[in-house]
Scaffold this motif. Structure first.
Motif, mmCIF file in Angstrom:
data_model
loop_
_atom_site.group_PDB
_atom_site.id
_atom_site.type_symbol
_atom_site.label_atom_id
_atom_site.label_comp_id
_atom_site.label_asym_id
_atom_site.label_seq_id
_atom_site.Cartn_x
_atom_site.Cartn_y
_atom_site.Cartn_z
ATOM 1 N N ASP A 86 -3.407 10.134 8.740
ATOM 2 C CA ASP A 86 -4.804 9.748 8.966
ATOM 3 C C ASP A 86 -5.108 8.294 8.615
ATOM 4 O O ASP A 86 -6.029 7.992 7.847
ATOM 5 N N GLY A 87 -4.402 7.390 9.187
ATOM 6 C CA GLY A 87 -4.676 5.962 9.039
ATOM 7 C C GLY A 87 -4.520 5.503 7.603
ATOM 8 O O GLY A 87 -3.599 5.943 6.887
ATOM 9 N N TRP A 88 -5.415 4.620 7.169
ATOM 10 C CA TRP A 88 -5.314 4.054 5.814
ATOM 11 C C TRP A 88 -5.608 5.081 4.726
ATOM 12 O O TRP A 88 -5.341 4.833 3.548
ATOM 13 N N HIS A 89 -6.163 6.225 5.126
ATOM 14 C CA HIS A 89 -6.299 7.319 4.174
ATOM 15 C C HIS A 89 -4.938 7.679 3.566
ATOM 16 O O HIS A 89 -4.849 8.000 2.369
ATOM 17 N N GLY A 90 -3.896 7.632 4.382
ATOM 18 C CA GLY A 90 -2.553 8.016 3.945
ATOM 19 C C GLY A 90 -2.061 7.197 2.760
ATOM 20 O O GLY A 90 -1.787 7.750 1.676
ATOM 21 N N PRO A 91 -1.936 5.865 2.901
ATOM 22 C CA PRO A 91 -1.469 5.059 1.770
ATOM 23 C C PRO A 91 -2.478 5.062 0.605
ATOM 24 O O PRO A 91 -2.074 4.939 -0.555
ATOM 25 N N LEU A 92 -3.748 5.205 0.926
ATOM 26 C CA LEU A 92 -4.757 5.167 -0.137
ATOM 27 C C LEU A 92 -4.645 6.391 -1.045
ATOM 28 O O LEU A 92 -4.739 6.294 -2.267
ATOM 29 N N GLU A 93 -4.427 7.548 -0.416
ATOM 30 C CA GLU A 93 -4.406 8.794 -1.182
ATOM 31 C C GLU A 93 -2.990 9.326 -1.412
ATOM 32 O O GLU A 93 -2.810 10.382 -2.013
ATOM 33 N N GLY A 94 -2.019 8.618 -0.867
ATOM 34 C CA GLY A 94 -0.654 9.125 -1.011
ATOM 35 C C GLY A 94 -0.412 10.387 -0.192
ATOM 36 O O GLY A 94 0.310 11.289 -0.603
ATOM 37 N N ASP A 95 -1.011 10.419 0.993
ATOM 38 C CA ASP A 95 -0.876 11.594 1.872
ATOM 39 C C ASP A 95 0.170 11.278 2.945
ATOM 40 O O ASP A 95 -0.064 10.452 3.830
ATOM 41 N N THR A 96 1.305 11.946 2.860
ATOM 42 C CA THR A 96 2.415 11.582 3.746
ATOM 43 C C THR A 96 2.930 12.782 4.546
ATOM 44 O O THR A 96 2.665 13.931 4.198
ATOM 45 N N VAL A 97 3.640 12.477 5.618
ATOM 46 C CA VAL A 97 4.355 13.503 6.395
ATOM 47 C C VAL A 97 5.764 12.992 6.654
ATOM 48 O O VAL A 97 5.965 11.780 6.774
ATOM 49 N N PRO A 98 6.735 13.904 6.771
ATOM 50 C CA PRO A 98 8.102 13.465 7.060
ATOM 51 C C PRO A 98 8.142 12.809 8.436
ATOM 52 O O PRO A 98 7.448 13.237 9.367
ATOM 53 N N LEU A 99 8.925 11.776 8.571
ATOM 54 C CA LEU A 99 9.025 11.061 9.842
ATOM 55 C C LEU A 99 10.479 10.690 10.087
ATOM 56 O O LEU A 99 10.989 9.722 9.509
ATOM 57 N N ALA A 105 4.699 1.932 -3.640
ATOM 58 C CA ALA A 105 5.760 1.910 -4.654
ATOM 59 C C ALA A 105 6.251 3.329 -4.934
ATOM 60 O O ALA A 105 7.469 3.592 -4.976
ATOM 61 N N LYS A 106 5.311 4.241 -5.092
ATOM 62 C CA LYS A 106 5.667 5.626 -5.400
ATOM 63 C C LYS A 106 6.590 6.228 -4.337
ATOM 64 O O LYS A 106 7.547 6.933 -4.643
ATOM 65 N N TYR A 107 6.267 5.947 -3.059
ATOM 66 C CA TYR A 107 7.088 6.506 -1.971
ATOM 67 C C TYR A 107 8.230 5.566 -1.589
ATOM 68 O O TYR A 107 8.901 5.782 -0.593
ATOM 69 N N GLU A 108 8.396 4.515 -2.354
ATOM 70 C CA GLU A 108 9.488 3.556 -2.121
ATOM 71 C C GLU A 108 9.469 2.985 -0.712
ATOM 72 O O GLU A 108 10.506 2.839 -0.065
ATOM 73 N N VAL A 109 8.259 2.675 -0.264
ATOM 74 C CA VAL A 109 8.093 2.105 1.074
ATOM 75 C C VAL A 109 8.139 0.584 0.974
ATOM 76 O O VAL A 109 7.364 -0.022 0.227
ATOM 77 N N VAL A 162 -6.929 -1.554 -2.884
ATOM 78 C CA VAL A 162 -5.675 -2.281 -2.690
ATOM 79 C C VAL A 162 -4.634 -1.813 -3.712
ATOM 80 O O VAL A 162 -3.478 -1.567 -3.370
ATOM 81 N N ARG A 163 -5.092 -1.684 -4.963
ATOM 82 C CA ARG A 163 -4.160 -1.234 -6.001
ATOM 83 C C ARG A 163 -3.591 0.160 -5.681
ATOM 84 O O ARG A 163 -2.392 0.407 -5.793
ATOM 85 N N ARG A 164 -4.460 1.048 -5.262
ATOM 86 C CA ARG A 164 -3.992 2.418 -4.944
ATOM 87 C C ARG A 164 -2.989 2.397 -3.791
ATOM 88 O O ARG A 164 -1.985 3.112 -3.808
ATOM 89 N N VAL A 165 -3.272 1.587 -2.773
ATOM 90 C CA VAL A 165 -2.314 1.476 -1.659
ATOM 91 C C VAL A 165 -0.969 0.966 -2.184
ATOM 92 O O VAL A 165 0.093 1.529 -1.885
ATOM 93 N N LYS A 166 -1.006 -0.101 -2.984
ATOM 94 C CA LYS A 166 0.247 -0.676 -3.482
ATOM 95 C C LYS A 166 0.988 0.323 -4.372
ATOM 96 O O LYS A 166 2.223 0.448 -4.298
ATOM 97 N N ASP A 167 0.254 1.030 -5.200
ATOM 98 C CA ASP A 167 0.882 2.041 -6.056
ATOM 99 C C ASP A 167 1.555 3.126 -5.222
ATOM 100 O O ASP A 167 2.672 3.560 -5.529
ATOM 101 N N ASN A 168 0.877 3.566 -4.175
ATOM 102 C CA ASN A 168 1.469 4.627 -3.352
ATOM 103 C C ASN A 168 2.680 4.126 -2.571
ATOM 104 O O ASN A 168 3.644 4.861 -2.380
#
Lengths: 342, 342, 342, 342
Positions: free
Chosen positions: D39-52, D90-94, D82-88
């Motif tokens: 769901d767009g920037w919602h994904g990195p903001l909330e750490g919402d991911t799907v396998p790709l 990092a968390k997902y090693e992107v 911005v911080r939440r996006v960057k943290d996520n």
């Protein structure tokens, strides 16, 4: 109750819609479970299965082909075929079988049901629409739409170059696709397997069209044949049913028309595009209703039956009757269409 | 013999195919001549005609609309209407009339034929498929295909944004287009005029869809109405038949769903695109056959009759019976479709 | 000012849109009159004309083919050809000529303009998109859409039967249609005339697809050829340009794949359906703009020029340059597509 | 290297083709791994991911919508966004992010890349085709094809009933869809947001059409507005950008035309059907190429860039430039189209 489902024979738009309807109604209304058998009768014969539940049928309504795969495997011709089928049904705890297919596939279901006590229900499938027991089969409407759209496109090329365009459509034993798409597409001649054509007549139609400064479209079913003497024997082959047929009647016809009338002629063989891809709305509707009624027949334990369309109603007919009679084009219908020839 | 032809009411894909078939067979097989009356019953009433011969019908098979034009003029309501029609038929030496139209247009033909001795034959036309005497009318299949294709497209938008999409389709008094396109398009709710809908139920279907992470499509016929209490009265208007109807049930429904479920909802009103453009292959086939059989009825002087489809056969029925009974969706069919709701 | 218009070579969706735009703008904005020449250069050579005014171009925008007819007549090869053309232009008081066509048709226009002082403007037309001076030619987008839709349909048949499907598309000297439709259709191999293909490589792609339980689609341009040694010489023929080409590379390929991999393979030859029928929106837009700019070039007396697309702009280029260079597929583009093979 | 991918803003045919191309080339040629953000920037903001991965992108090329979902979430407006996006990340090693979207989505990518050091590459997406840096965006061609087909269909209804048909198409700030579909569909007036329309002029065009016994089609972009004085202020609303816009310019226009000319007028609002469903071949091609070049930009670590189409080449442009300039319809193009009005 656990119900097995298989699809056999050539693929056909609407197969997935049948499967989806069977599973949706079976699970939701009757609490059944399902086993998908892979690749037609190969599945029960070899014990080759796929999971079949509501998630498995999501999103398949508009898709052509069949998620279960298909084949022409005939267990009646395999060693210990019937026993192996029965053993596998027992192994997978399948209490009833829905077979979706044409003459061959349903013929097996008939035998298993009538002679060997396997509880079977059939759903008819033939893109050629040549099954006697039902007004229409799904897939046919899609094929006719595709062929008609192709004929629409070919008209403009024919006119621009003043050429004869021969369009070869499906139909080995029955001319339904040729008749319907030819009428819908405004063809100037339609040739069907049910009536051997007279090449002189075809050429006369072609020439009468040029006389009014228009270019003719000739629609020919793949199984159409000229009257004796018109055909060079070495062009003939035997098809898988042992019948003599032309290899490439479309190509042959274009050459003969060109030779006799002196007009340029070209052939288009529509081939597999007629049977693939997303089904028309009519075919989705018919296939869905066939599926809903097939699972009702299972619930009613009405074995040895096939669902069929009569007018706007879905009815059940004995499988035995359904698979033994070819529905060919009524000569009156063909004569009726003749007003548009030439 | 000179035959007049007119088309009345809303336009419908296949009208030109009927006209072409009438003229081709009439001229070529029976040697008739034709007069085209312009804009439905306006033509015979005002003596407004167009030439109608084989060149005039060339190339019109795949075209939507009607080369004769259409209107809702009713000569029975015009001053000296019947007399003026009869005078004009005499003036143009028209011996018989083929009227192609719906309830209203054929109602006039019925009266003229049964009460005033005007030799009339009818061809049924209603895009809504709501005429009792025939299994299908041409134009319906095209409309269903267009609506289904739109629903196919809307699915992807619904899924991408997790929104409710409400699709309003044609159907004031009968829900055939909604039912067929909704089933073919995989809708999660179908609302038809024959059964007042329960907004709580619709919202429950919508929410059950979101629960499995899918987005719902709701197909609603323009004539569908909620149960009492759900509708704000000032949104109601009277249609031309004096019946109460919602203005814009689709918009209203989306707003209510949004308000009750908290989910975003959008509406698409398909409108006139459903009735225009090139007919589907089925509609060309049906329209062509109706035309061929209508001119046969003229030849047989079988006045006061209408052609109709029964199964795969074209039959003749009395005009009087045909135009007095609306064919609405059978409740069993609607219940059958319910397995796919939610 | 009286302007002659002709269309030459193979027909192509969009020709009528060009003609319509020329006439609409020429009559309405510049007050020109027009003469239509029939069947390409045959028209000016033989003095064969048709009326060309605003009523003549009504309704032709969405229609395929060309209302002027087409042919491959070359007046430069006819006895006294140039003189006869000039005499006929004088006889019909034609002051300028717009030629719409491909390499051959425009080659004649180039010679007439540059060497014989006939005021000519060109509009490029090649369904194969192989003209160097323009980014795209009209008709190409329609052909690619038709081929892509066919590939979409064939996928489901391939999957259902686990067969290789070979699709032969247009493209004798350039693989644009194969490349674009192959990429858009998700083909597993694309074979183009610009690069001789390695049959072992094709079979490897085919087999890698089966390994993941999917069935492969191979798109092959009609002019594609295998590397030396792969081809049986007697299958070769000379085309009209004197080049060696396979007769039926699609059929040949399917047989070879079947023989080498043991997998069932089928061929579909799309043929003339790719070039007929209603143009896509892009082609109508491009053709219309070409027409508008061609008549502007006439107004500017900018003879010996051809209109062309560069990015989103219509520009004029010398006819001479335009017709001497084939635009073949850039090897980088083909390599880029390779990621989807196998 | 692990690459994140997200799709933002309104859905658009071709999004899935971009995703597929990115993953296919990234995995196969560069050995990258991928994370899909939902769901767009919602994904990195909330750490919402799907396998790709490659299985996830199988079969999605012809499908509309986006498998990643979309939203209009803007992390720059969220608390600590911005911080939440960057943290996520990092968390997902992107290690890098590919953002596929329009002005808003890419605006976020620009800020993250230029101001906060997040390695971003952009792929432009706007169905309205109103981004300055690229000749075309994917989705636009599909929308124009759908609108053109609708206009084709509406012509026959307009003619049969001699009515004005107003077609409202997408385009809030730019009239590209209106201009292209109007030209391709043979509209008699095209109204775009870039030029306020004169209602008297529109009515004059409408009446000139009836004078030659044809019925007019008026194509109007949703953002088109009449000149001052023509519009009742209470019909105006503010859109999400704070601009004044008509709510339902199509309906308003039909009523005004009816009132002023006395001719019946009807409106069709195409709405969401324009943006859903299977992409055209052109859009699949363009989207696929955008995807291939976007992953190349990642490999080159060319951050802060967007892929764009120039002629037939894919180039890279700075994200900053790309997202700040709207591409509106050039007045010369609009004038050019005017020859077909009336």
């Amino acid at each position: 109750m656990r119900v097995g489902v298989l699809t056999g024979g050539g693929d056909c738009p609407g197969l997935n819609a049948v499967i989806r309807a069977i599973v949706r109604k079976g699970v939701q209304e009757y609490g059944y479970e399902f086993t998908g058998f892979r690749d037609g009768w190969h599945g029960p014969l070899e014990g080759d299965t796929v999971p079949l539940d509501i998630p498995a049928v999501r999103g398949i309504l508009p898709r052509g082909g069949t998620i279960l795969g298909s084949s022409r495997t005939n267990p009646l011709k395999a060693e210990n075929g019937v026993r192996r089928v029965k053993d596998n049904l027992a192994k997978y705890e399948v209490d009833a079988l829905i077979a979706i297919g044409g003459e061959d596939t349903l013929g097996v279901a008939t035998a298993l049901s009538d002679e060997y006590g396997v509880p079977c229900v059939g759903v008819p499938k033939t893109i050629d629409n040549d099954l006697a027991a039902t007004d229409y089969t799904f897939g046919f409407d899609t094929a006719v739409n595709i062929a008609t759209e192709a004929i629409d496109r070919l008209h403009t090329t024919a006119e621009s170059h003043m050429r004869v365009l021969v369009v070869e459509v499906m139909g080995r034993h029955a001319g339904w696709i040729a008749l319907h798409s030819g009428l819908a597409g405004g063809a100037n001649a339609i040739l069907i397997p049910e009536q051997r054509f007279d090449l002189d007549q075809v050429c006369a139609w072609v020439e009468s069209r040029f006389k009014i400064r228009y270019a003719p479209i000739v629609v020919v079913a793949e199984g159409a044949m000229p009257k004796d003497g018109d055909m060079v024997l070495k062009d003939q082959t035997l098809d898988s049913f042992g019948h003599v047929r032309l290899s490439g009647v479309g190509e042959w016809l274009a050459k003969e028309i060109e030779r006799r009338t002196g007009k340029e002629a070209r052939t288009t063989v529509l081939g597999h595009v007629q049977r693939g891809g997303t089904p028309s709305a009519f075919d989705r509707w018919l296939a869905t209703r066939f599926g809903l009624h097939a699972i009702d027949a299972v619930r009613d334990q009405d074995w040895g039956k096939m669902v069929a369309l009569r007018g706007t109603e879905i009815v059940r007919v004995p499988l035995r009757d359904a698979t033994t009679q070819l529905k060919t084009v009524d000569p009156r219908l063909y004569t009726e269409a003749g007003v548009f020839f030439g």
